[in-house]
Structure formats: C-alpha cells, structure tokens
Scaffold this motif. Structure first.
Motif, short mmCIF file in Angstrom:
data_model
loop_
_atom_site.label_atom_id
_atom_site.label_comp_id
_atom_site.label_asym_id
_atom_site.label_seq_id
_atom_site.Cartn_x
_atom_site.Cartn_y
_atom_site.Cartn_z
N GLY A 13 5.72 13.81 -4.19
CA GLY A 13 4.94 14.07 -2.98
C GLY A 13 4.77 15.55 -2.65
N SER A 14 5.77 16.36 -2.98
CA SER A 14 5.70 17.79 -2.65
C SER A 14 4.66 18.53 -3.48
CB SER A 14 7.08 18.43 -2.86
OG SER A 14 7.44 18.41 -4.23
N GLN A 15 4.19 17.92 -4.56
CA GLN A 15 3.24 18.59 -5.45
C GLN A 15 1.80 18.15 -5.24
OE1 GLN A 15 5.60 17.13 -8.84
NE2 GLN A 15 5.68 19.24 -9.56
N VAL A 16 1.59 17.15 -4.39
CA VAL A 16 0.25 16.57 -4.24
C VAL A 16 -0.76 17.59 -3.74
CG1 VAL A 16 -1.11 14.89 -2.93
CG2 VAL A 16 1.05 14.20 -3.97
N LEU A 58 0.82 -1.22 0.00
CA LEU A 58 0.00 0.00 0.00
C LEU A 58 0.84 1.26 0.00
CD1 LEU A 58 -0.23 1.50 3.10
CD2 LEU A 58 -1.19 -0.75 3.58
N ASP A 59 0.19 2.34 -0.38
CA ASP A 59 0.77 3.67 -0.32
C ASP A 59 -0.37 4.65 -0.08
OD1 ASP A 59 3.12 5.51 -0.73
OD2 ASP A 59 1.81 6.28 -2.30
N ILE A 60 -0.10 5.73 0.62
CA ILE A 60 -1.13 6.74 0.86
C ILE A 60 -0.68 8.09 0.36
CG2 ILE A 60 -1.90 5.48 2.91
CD1 ILE A 60 -0.71 7.72 4.63
N GLU A 61 -1.65 8.93 0.03
CA GLU A 61 -1.38 10.32 -0.31
C GLU A 61 -2.16 11.21 0.65
OE1 GLU A 61 0.97 11.11 -2.26
OE2 GLU A 61 1.25 9.05 -2.96
N THR A 62 -1.48 12.21 1.17
CA THR A 62 -2.07 13.09 2.17
C THR A 62 -1.90 14.55 1.77
OG1 THR A 62 -0.03 13.29 3.49
CG2 THR A 62 -1.47 11.39 3.93
N VAL A 63 -2.78 15.39 2.29
CA VAL A 63 -2.73 16.83 2.03
C VAL A 63 -3.06 17.55 3.34
CG1 VAL A 63 -3.37 16.64 -0.40
CG2 VAL A 63 -5.16 16.91 1.33
N PRO A 64 -2.78 18.85 3.42
CA PRO A 64 -3.24 19.62 4.59
C PRO A 64 -4.76 19.52 4.70
CG PRO A 64 -1.62 20.88 3.34
CD PRO A 64 -1.95 19.68 2.51
N GLU A 65 -5.27 19.55 5.93
CA GLU A 65 -6.72 19.38 6.14
C GLU A 65 -7.53 20.52 5.52
OE1 GLU A 65 -8.22 20.51 10.22
OE2 GLU A 65 -6.10 20.22 10.68
N SER A 66 -6.93 21.69 5.37
CA SER A 66 -7.59 22.84 4.75
C SER A 66 -6.69 23.40 3.65
CB SER A 66 -7.87 23.93 5.78
OG SER A 66 -8.72 23.44 6.81
N LYS A 67 -7.28 24.14 2.75
CA LYS A 67 -6.52 24.67 1.63
C LYS A 67 -5.45 25.64 2.08
CE LYS A 67 -7.01 27.01 -2.82
NZ LYS A 67 -7.96 27.59 -3.82
N PHE A 95 -2.72 17.44 11.40
CA PHE A 95 -3.05 18.62 10.60
C PHE A 95 -3.33 18.28 9.13
CE2 PHE A 95 -0.30 19.94 14.09
CZ PHE A 95 -1.04 20.95 14.66
N GLY A 96 -3.36 17.01 8.80
CA GLY A 96 -3.58 16.61 7.42
C GLY A 96 -4.75 15.66 7.30
N LYS A 97 -4.93 15.15 6.09
CA LYS A 97 -5.96 14.14 5.85
C LYS A 97 -5.54 13.26 4.69
CE LYS A 97 -8.98 16.60 2.56
NZ LYS A 97 -10.38 16.94 2.22
N ILE A 98 -6.08 12.07 4.64
CA ILE A 98 -5.79 11.12 3.57
C ILE A 98 -6.79 11.33 2.43
CG2 ILE A 98 -5.71 8.67 2.94
CD1 ILE A 98 -4.93 8.11 5.89
#
Length: 238
Positions: A190-193, A13-22, A62-65
């Motif tokens: 990953g830095s661009q996700v 598996l692999d996951i991608e995450t982003v900050p919870e808000s824009k 502070f993030g989300k999947i």
C-alpha cells in the motif's frame, strides 16, 4: 465461525487510493493549510506537511479512489467459481458510478453483504465519503443512517479476527501468513501505490495488486469458517 453465511450473497472488495494531486504544491493554499491542520498529530515534529503529503491518500478528504476490485461466488455448491472484476480509471467519478451501479443492480437485497479487511474503518466509509464529495447518491449498502449495529450489511475480516478485542490490529499480510493463505503482497504494498500511480503511471500494476487483496479477503473468510481455500482453477477474472 459462522456456518450460516451464504457466500453467494457476499461481495468481497478492496480499494486503492492515492493523494488527490501529485504533490503538495498542487493544492490550493487553503487546502494546504487544512491538510497541515488535519495531520498535525500524525506527523512527527521534524516532518513537514509537504513531506507527509505522500500519505494523503489514506484520508478521503485529501485522496481519491483509483481502483475498486470486487469478487463474488457465482457458484458455491459442489463446484465453486469466484469471479473477480475491477473498476479503475483516472476519473474517480466513473469508478464510483460503476460500483454504485453494481450494488444497485446485483447486491441490493436484504441478505446481501459487503466484506473487506478493515473495511469498517477504511474501505466502506472511504467509498461513501468520496461518493458524497462527488455528488453521487449513496447506494443502499453504504447508507448507514438510522441503522442499528446488527442491521449494517458489512463484514470485516479484521473485526472477526479481533473476537471482541477492540485494541487488536492485524494486517491482511500477517493474517494470510499465519493462516497459510497465499500472500497477496507479491509485487507492491500500500505504501508504494501513490508512487506507482503518479511516477510510473502504471495503473494496471495497481489493479493486479488490488485484485490479489480482494481474493485474499475471500480466502480469509473461507479459512475463518474452516472451509477449503480456493485454488487457481476456481478463480475467474472478468
């Protein structure tokens, strides 16, 4: 490395995450203060917490999947078939519940293992923390309470490459390069996700990237065990 591994018992598996808000300004004042305190040692003096917020996705607090891509061998004898599936949505709770359902129904046995690159430091604890934050009961394979180190059902290709060297970090991109595995970093990294998610609103592009990483993790474990790499005809996306 370990010829006794049954590849059909492994969920890659692999996951991608982003900050919870824009943006940082979307957070409550209390959450802004907490993020500022959390990152005070990671930020350089000249960089504010607001400027640093683009990296918030690396912390489960502070993030989300937004995507979990998984892969497993449905065949691994004379013929091999590696199936790849992704759970993705703007609704993180939906992703986590679907992933939990997969683990509970199909990868809950005593011999089943989860495998990711740097999974023990990032993917596995991140998923577990986000499940708790979303009030989702942990599946057996992520609930490590009371388990001895040798009882933890997790494989980590980066840890295998360390050979006991605790200071050594090797990225997935570097390992695929030196072991002559097709690179998963063909489009974004990953830095661009976060930018692709919040600005381009292109979740499908992120899913493709995540699936490539999952396939690369499986290729790494094959290579570490001196087994032949998968070819395109042996990979099925479902």
């Amino acid at each position: 490395m370990n010829q006794k591994i049954d590849f059909k018992n492994i969920l890659f598996l692999d996951i991608e995450t982003v900050p919870e808000s824009k943006s940082f300004s979307d957070l409550s004042e209390e959450k802004q203060e907490l993020f500022t305190l959390k990152t005070q040692y990671q930020r350089k003096d000249e960089k504010s917490a607001e400027e640093f917020y683009e990296r918030a996705g690396i912390w489960a607090e502070f993030g989300k999947i937004i995507c979990i891509s998984v892969g497993f061998f449905s065949q691994f004898d004379n013929e091999r078939l590696f199936r790849v599936k992704s759970f993705y949505n703007d609704d993180e709770r939906l992703i986590l519940n679907e992933f939990k359902d997969l683990l509970d129904k199909h990868f809950n046995g005593v011999n089943h293992l989860l495998c990711a690159h740097n999974g023990k430091e990032f993917d596995f604890p991140y998923i577990a923390r986000r499940m708790i934050i979303n009030s989702i009961e942990l599946p057996k394979k992520l609930n490590l309470f009371g388990k001895k180190p040798w009882e933890i059902p997790h494989l980590d290709t980066m840890e295998l490459w360390k050979f006991g060297d605790y200071k050594h970090f090797t990225s997935l991109k570097l390992m695929t390069h030196i072991l002559e595995i097709p690179s998963p970093k063909e489009d974004i990294d990953g830095s661009q996700v976060a930018k692709v998610y919040y600005e381009e609103k292109n979740l499908e592009r992120i899913v493709t990237y995540c699936e490539r990483d999952t396939i690369a993790v499986a290729q790494l474990l094959l290579r570490l065990n001196n087994l032949e790499l998968l070819n395109e005809l042996e990979i099925l996306k479902v």
